[in-house]
Design an enzyme around this catalytic site. Structure first.
Site, PDB file in Angstrom:
ATOM      1  N   LYS A 135      56.093 118.102 -33.103  1.00  0.00           N
ATOM      2  CA  LYS A 135      55.905 117.151 -32.019  1.00  0.00           C
ATOM      3  C   LYS A 135      54.517 117.223 -31.380  1.00  0.00           C
ATOM      4  CE  LYS A 135      59.425 115.114 -31.068  1.00  0.00           C
ATOM      5  NZ  LYS A 135      60.102 113.946 -31.660  1.00  0.00           N
TER       6      LYS A 135
HETATM    7  C1  LIG Z   1      63.685 120.538 -33.414  1.00  0.00           C
HETATM    8  C2  LIG Z   1      63.475 119.111 -33.754  1.00  0.00           C
HETATM    9  N1  LIG Z   1      63.803 118.685 -34.965  1.00  0.00           N
HETATM   10  C3  LIG Z   1      63.671 117.392 -35.327  1.00  0.00           C
HETATM   11  C4  LIG Z   1      63.208 116.450 -34.454  1.00  0.00           C
HETATM   12  C5  LIG Z   1      63.169 115.001 -34.883  1.00  0.00           C
HETATM   13  O1  LIG Z   1      61.898 114.449 -35.067  1.00  0.00           O
HETATM   14  P1  LIG Z   1      61.669 112.949 -34.659  1.00  0.00           P
HETATM   15  O2  LIG Z   1      61.872 112.848 -33.176  1.00  0.00           O
HETATM   16  O3  LIG Z   1      60.254 112.661 -35.048  1.00  0.00           O
HETATM   17  O4  LIG Z   1      62.645 112.091 -35.402  1.00  0.00           O
HETATM   18  C6  LIG Z   1      62.866 116.851 -33.176  1.00  0.00           C
HETATM   19  C7  LIG Z   1      62.439 115.881 -32.185  1.00  0.00           C
HETATM   20  O5  LIG Z   1      62.613 116.054 -30.988  1.00  0.00           O
HETATM   21  C8  LIG Z   1      62.996 118.214 -32.814  1.00  0.00           C
HETATM   22  O6  LIG Z   1      62.687 118.647 -31.571  1.00  0.00           O
END
Ligand SMILES: Cc1ncc(COP(=O)(O)O)c(C=O)c1O
Length: 325
Positions: free
Chosen positions: A43
């Site tokens: 992120k």
């Molecule tokens: C630990 C974790 N995995 C996966 C994701 C998913 O990514 P995206 O928000 O880009 O779909 C997030 C997003 O908040 C996350 O914090």
């Protein structure tokens, strides 16, 4: 050679072959290890991009306050960016997120507001509503709204996608990625499909989330929504960053399967990663077992680091309490 601040260290994360958990699978399985980013998650990439784009659009002015609803990782990326650029941060989280995530955000100077998880998104107590209200009440504030802010997808279109294309020398055939806001999978898949339209994007979803059924039927089914434990993926809303045309299919993964695979990644691959990484790998391998051919190359994005889950999936007592060990 030095960097001017820590946010310049974001991106260019390693692509690492999985050697053990892939036993019996044809093709090559590679993991994009995003915890190597300075905020220890994928992120960081979109946090910087949302801030830069807001500055350019005049939405964020010097000395301003960034207010966001976050499961923790976006908050970390925003907090590091705020330090580098002189902003304040207020983060609104649901009480399901690990205590570590709250403490980490406070450690980097943010104010953290915790809200109950078991309320509907439109309820005034939900973390979506509280974040929105605080941003309306706080002067000179900016609400990035990672769900609907398209700078999120753009960060991965400009960074993650080209990195993977280069690192695999154009040989990638499959991308697998957990879906929360959708920014990571959609930005990355868009870039990769522009290079080679045959690239298949597999989205990993949780039980208790609306994505899979919506993709398959076009129906937003409220019966699909119930509490689950995996952090960061699955949603009870349809964020604008989820472009269903770019995701070829969804696979749902249980909290337990995800937790057990995450622990295997640490022990067998030396990848001390977060819980949703286990979801991504478990679901991706389920697909790979059936569909991957000898010459195929699948890249799985591993979003964050294991430290944030020490009190949960890496704690044997907690795992036993769930009945998962
Ligand atoms: C630990 C974790 N995995 C996966 C994701 C998913 O990514 P995206 O928000 O880009 O779909 C997030 C997003 O908040 C996350 O914090």
């Amino acid at each position: 050679m030095y960097l001017n601040n820590i946010i310049e260290a974001i991106g260019n994360t390693p692509l690492v072959k999985l050697n053990s958990v892939t036993d019996g699978i044809k093709g090559t399985i590679l993991a994009k290890v995003e915890y190597v980013n300075p905020g220890n998650s994928v992120k960081d990439r979109m946090a910087v991009k949302m801030i830069e784009d807001a500055e350019k659009a005049g939405l964020l002015k010097p000395g301003g306050t960034i207010i966001e609803g976050t499961s923790g990782n976006t908050g970390m990326g925003l907090a590091l960016t705020a330090i580098a650029r002189g902003y304040k941060c207020i983060f609104v989280m649901s009480d399901k997120q690990s205590k570590e995530k709250q403490d980490i955000l406070r450690a980097v100077g943010a104010q953290v507001v915790v809200c109950p998880v078991d309320v509907a998104p439109e309820d005034p107590r939900s973390y979506y509503s509280v974040a929105k209200r605080l941003s309306e009440e706080t002067p000179n504030s900016f609400y990035p709204n990672q769900y609907d802010n398209m700078s999120n997808t753009a960060a991965h279109y400009e960074g993650t996608g080209p990195e993977i294309w280069k690192q695999t020398e154009g040989t990638i055939t499959h991308l697998a990625c957990g879906v929360g806001t959708g920014g990571t999978i959609c930005g990355t898949a868009q870039y990769l499909k522009e290079q080679n339209p045959a690239v298949v994007a597999v989205g990993l979803d949780t039980y208790g989330s609306v994505f899979k059924k919506y993709k398959e039927t076009g129906i937003f089914d409220e019966n699909e929504i119930y509490p689950y434990k995996t952090e960061g993926i699955g949603e009870d809303i349809l964020p604008k960053n989820v472009n269903f045309d770019l995701i070829d299919l969804f696979i749902k993964v249980t909290d337990q399967d995800a937790a057990l695979m995450t622990r295997r990644l640490a022990k067998e691959e030396g990848l001390f990663v977060g819980w949703s990484c286990g979801s991504a790998v478990h679901g991706a391998l389920e697909y790979a077992r059936e569909h991957l051919k000898e010459d195929d190359t699948m890249v799985i994005i591993l979003p964050d680091h294991g430290t944030r889950y020490l009190g949960k999936i890496y704690n044997d007592d907690w795992m036993r309490e769930q009945g998962w060990l």
